[in-house]
Motif scaffolding. Sequence first.
Motif, PDB file in Angstrom:
ATOM      1  N   PHE A  15       0.796  -1.220   0.000  1.00 31.64           N
ATOM      2  CA  PHE A  15       0.000   0.000   0.000  1.00 31.64           C
ATOM      3  C   PHE A  15       0.835   1.279   0.000  1.00 31.64           C
ATOM      4  CE2 PHE A  15       0.555  -1.478   4.349  1.00 31.64           C
ATOM      5  CZ  PHE A  15       1.102  -0.364   4.963  1.00 31.64           C
ATOM      6  N   SER A  16       2.165   1.157   0.006  1.00 29.17           N
ATOM      7  CA  SER A  16       3.035   2.325   0.084  1.00 29.17           C
ATOM      8  C   SER A  16       3.946   2.390  -1.133  1.00 29.17           C
ATOM      9  CB  SER A  16       3.881   2.250   1.355  1.00 29.17           C
ATOM     10  OG  SER A  16       4.784   3.319   1.405  1.00 29.17           O
ATOM     11  N   SER A  17       4.268   3.610  -1.535  1.00 24.29           N
ATOM     12  CA  SER A  17       5.176   3.775  -2.677  1.00 24.29           C
ATOM     13  C   SER A  17       6.628   3.784  -2.229  1.00 24.29           C
ATOM     14  CB  SER A  17       4.860   5.074  -3.418  1.00 24.29           C
ATOM     15  OG  SER A  17       5.046   6.176  -2.546  1.00 24.29           O
ATOM     16  N   ARG A  18       6.875   3.915  -0.924  1.00 18.68           N
ATOM     17  CA  ARG A  18       8.235   3.949  -0.404  1.00 18.68           C
ATOM     18  C   ARG A  18       8.436   2.844   0.625  1.00 18.68           C
ATOM     19  NH1 ARG A  18       8.843   9.527   2.066  1.00 18.68           N
ATOM     20  NH2 ARG A  18      10.764   8.598   2.758  1.00 18.68           N
ATOM     21  N   PRO A  19       9.665   2.394   0.783  1.00 14.14           N
ATOM     22  CA  PRO A  19       9.935   1.368   1.804  1.00 14.14           C
ATOM     23  C   PRO A  19       9.840   1.950   3.211  1.00 14.14           C
ATOM     24  CG  PRO A  19      11.934   1.911   0.617  1.00 14.14           C
ATOM     25  CD  PRO A  19      10.848   2.680  -0.021  1.00 14.14           C
ATOM     26  N   TRP A  20       9.508   1.095   4.152  1.00 15.16           N
ATOM     27  CA  TRP A  20       9.440   1.454   5.562  1.00 15.16           C
ATOM     28  C   TRP A  20      10.591   0.769   6.292  1.00 15.16           C
ATOM     29  CZ3 TRP A  20       3.836   1.395   7.850  1.00 15.16           C
ATOM     30  CH2 TRP A  20       3.029   2.198   7.067  1.00 15.16           C
ATOM     31  N   ALA A  21      11.165   1.462   7.261  1.00 11.57           N
ATOM     32  CA  ALA A  21      12.208   0.883   8.110  1.00 11.57           C
ATOM     33  C   ALA A  21      11.540   0.414   9.393  1.00 11.57           C
ATOM     34  CB  ALA A  21      13.286   1.913   8.404  1.00 11.57           C
ATOM     35  N   LEU A  22      11.467  -0.901   9.576  1.00 10.76           N
ATOM     36  CA  LEU A  22      10.845  -1.472  10.762  1.00 10.76           C
ATOM     37  C   LEU A  22      11.938  -1.876  11.753  1.00 10.76           C
ATOM     38  CD1 LEU A  22       8.154  -3.698   9.029  1.00 10.76           C
ATOM     39  CD2 LEU A  22       7.917  -1.373   9.885  1.00 10.76           C
ATOM     40  N   PRO A  23      12.068  -1.148  12.879  1.00  6.33           N
ATOM     41  CA  PRO A  23      13.136  -1.459  13.846  1.00  6.33           C
ATOM     42  C   PRO A  23      12.918  -2.820  14.492  1.00  6.33           C
ATOM     43  CG  PRO A  23      11.933   0.546  14.460  1.00  6.33           C
ATOM     44  CD  PRO A  23      11.260  -0.031  13.281  1.00  6.33           C
ATOM     45  N   VAL A  24      13.990  -3.592  14.563  1.00  6.64           N
ATOM     46  CA  VAL A  24      13.899  -4.926  15.149  1.00  6.64           C
ATOM     47  C   VAL A  24      14.864  -5.138  16.313  1.00  6.64           C
ATOM     48  CG1 VAL A  24      12.983  -6.057  13.103  1.00  6.64           C
ATOM     49  CG2 VAL A  24      15.445  -5.870  13.384  1.00  6.64           C
ATOM     50  N   LEU A  25      15.914  -4.340  16.404  1.00  6.82           N
ATOM     51  CA  LEU A  25      16.910  -4.539  17.453  1.00  6.82           C
ATOM     52  C   LEU A  25      17.445  -3.196  17.925  1.00  6.82           C
ATOM     53  CD1 LEU A  25      18.778  -6.451  19.097  1.00  6.82           C
ATOM     54  CD2 LEU A  25      20.349  -6.399  17.172  1.00  6.82           C
ATOM     55  N   CYS A  26      17.446  -2.975  19.235  1.00  4.88           N
ATOM     56  CA  CYS A  26      17.995  -1.757  19.844  1.00  4.88           C
ATOM     57  C   CYS A  26      19.005  -2.161  20.908  1.00  4.88           C
ATOM     58  CB  CYS A  26      16.890  -0.923  20.489  1.00  4.88           C
ATOM     59  SG  CYS A  26      15.637  -0.357  19.363  1.00  4.88           S
ATOM     60  N   LEU A  27      20.178  -1.554  20.873  1.00  4.08           N
ATOM     61  CA  LEU A  27      21.221  -1.829  21.863  1.00  4.08           C
ATOM     62  C   LEU A  27      21.618  -0.525  22.541  1.00  4.08           C
ATOM     63  CD1 LEU A  27      23.394  -4.154  19.616  1.00  4.08           C
ATOM     64  CD2 LEU A  27      21.933  -4.868  21.491  1.00  4.08           C
ATOM     65  N   LEU A  28      21.714  -0.541  23.865  1.00  2.00           N
ATOM     66  CA  LEU A  28      22.033   0.656  24.638  1.00  2.00           C
ATOM     67  C   LEU A  28      23.531   0.918  24.619  1.00  2.00           C
ATOM     68  CD1 LEU A  28      21.114   2.920  26.557  1.00  2.00           C
ATOM     69  CD2 LEU A  28      21.395   1.292  28.437  1.00  2.00           C
ATOM     70  N   CYS A  29      23.896   2.128  24.244  1.00  4.39           N
ATOM     71  CA  CYS A  29      25.300   2.552  24.258  1.00  4.39           C
ATOM     72  C   CYS A  29      25.551   3.272  25.573  1.00  4.39           C
ATOM     73  CB  CYS A  29      25.571   3.478  23.071  1.00  4.39           C
ATOM     74  SG  CYS A  29      27.277   4.013  22.987  1.00  4.39           S
ATOM     75  N   ARG A  30      26.318   2.659  26.433  1.00  2.00           N
ATOM     76  CA  ARG A  30      26.601   3.252  27.743  1.00  2.00           C
ATOM     77  C   ARG A  30      27.772   4.223  27.633  1.00  2.00           C
ATOM     78  NH1 ARG A  30      25.737  -2.126  28.576  1.00  2.00           N
ATOM     79  NH2 ARG A  30      23.832  -2.624  29.689  1.00  2.00           N
ATOM     80  N   SER A  31      27.817   5.157  28.542  1.00  2.54           N
ATOM     81  CA  SER A  31      28.904   6.136  28.526  1.00  2.54           C
ATOM     82  C   SER A  31      30.195   5.484  29.016  1.00  2.54           C
ATOM     83  CB  SER A  31      28.556   7.337  29.406  1.00  2.54           C
ATOM     84  OG  SER A  31      28.518   6.950  30.761  1.00  2.54           O
ATOM     85  N   LYS A  32      31.301   6.064  28.596  1.00  2.18           N
ATOM     86  CA  LYS A  32      32.602   5.526  28.987  1.00  2.18           C
ATOM     87  C   LYS A  32      32.797   5.640  30.504  1.00  2.18           C
ATOM     88  CE  LYS A  32      37.299   5.569  27.337  1.00  2.18           C
ATOM     89  NZ  LYS A  32      38.235   6.108  26.372  1.00  2.18           N
ATOM     90  N   LYS A  33      32.293   6.710  31.072  1.00  2.00           N
ATOM     91  CA  LYS A  33      32.415   6.935  32.514  1.00  2.00           C
ATOM     92  C   LYS A  33      31.680   5.849  33.303  1.00  2.00           C
ATOM     93  CE  LYS A  33      32.265  11.120  35.008  1.00  2.00           C
ATOM     94  NZ  LYS A  33      31.594  12.398  35.265  1.00  2.00           N
ATOM     95  N   GLU A  34      30.481   5.497  32.866  1.00  2.00           N
ATOM     96  CA  GLU A  34      29.717   4.454  33.556  1.00  2.00           C
ATOM     97  C   GLU A  34      30.398   3.095  33.420  1.00  2.00           C
ATOM     98  OE1 GLU A  34      25.478   2.122  33.457  1.00  2.00           O
ATOM     99  OE2 GLU A  34      25.677   3.952  32.294  1.00  2.00           O
ATOM    100  N   ASP A  35      30.929   2.803  32.235  1.00  2.00           N
ATOM    101  CA  ASP A  35      31.617   1.522  32.041  1.00  2.00           C
ATOM    102  C   ASP A  35      32.850   1.413  32.926  1.00  2.00           C
ATOM    103  OD1 ASP A  35      29.796   0.468  30.289  1.00  2.00           O
ATOM    104  OD2 ASP A  35      30.881   1.091  28.491  1.00  2.00           O
ATOM    105  N   GLU A  36      33.583   2.521  33.074  1.00  2.00           N
ATOM    106  CA  GLU A  36      34.753   2.511  33.954  1.00  2.00           C
ATOM    107  C   GLU A  36      34.341   2.314  35.403  1.00  2.00           C
ATOM    108  OE1 GLU A  36      36.716   6.188  33.090  1.00  2.00           O
ATOM    109  OE2 GLU A  36      37.603   5.418  31.242  1.00  2.00           O
ATOM    110  N   ALA A  37      33.223   2.952  35.814  1.00  2.00           N
ATOM    111  CA  ALA A  37      32.756   2.813  37.195  1.00  2.00           C
ATOM    112  C   ALA A  37      32.308   1.381  37.488  1.00  2.00           C
ATOM    113  CB  ALA A  37      31.602   3.783  37.452  1.00  2.00           C
ATOM    114  N   ARG A  38      31.743   0.703  36.514  1.00  2.00           N
ATOM    115  CA  ARG A  38      31.280  -0.673  36.703  1.00  2.00           C
ATOM    116  C   ARG A  38      32.320  -1.708  36.275  1.00  2.00           C
ATOM    117  NH1 ARG A  38      25.426  -1.161  37.292  1.00  2.00           N
ATOM    118  NH2 ARG A  38      24.546   0.925  37.216  1.00  2.00           N
TER     119      ARG A  38
END
Length: 188
Positions: free
Chosen positions: A77-100
Amino acid sequence: RWSSLHLARVLTGLVVALVPPEAPLLVAGDDTTERRSGANVYGVGCHRDPVRSSQTVLTYCFGHKWVVLAILVKPAFSSRPWALPVLCLLCRSKKEDEARRRRHRTLEDLMLLGLWLFQRWVRRREILFVGDGAYGSVRLENDARRMGIHVVELRADPAGWMPWNYRTALAKVAPSCYRTALAKVAPS
């Protein structure tokens, strides 16, 4: 307990079922910033805000930065493609990674992890990956090729938006077998 990776795997299977088996899977990857603040919000970091920043002024915001993989599908039903998100990954800050005491993963590392997971979930399918300039490194391209994923270069558009044209993007990069398979998915 629920698992976001298990949910992503099930969602990927449902979206891949929408793409004909002989056609390659077109996967778009990007990162997005979500503003969050508060004392009890997990994984909050200080990230560059691409929307409010300019070439002369850098703006930062507190929140989450997500690396997102989406499958491009073209509904009837659409003339253009749709981007359907399937995977999301959290990017943690460098400071938090060092603390943990964790190894810090960059955006490129997380995108490679996402592509690796995606490739495992759809074993016998051809995958074409499209990303913006943040993912235009030689390392990402070489590692993706080792996984059997073809990287399609996305050109920069000064207006910030580029109408997606399957034939134009793949005619330069993909072999004729992909162009033939794609012609069945995106007829002109």
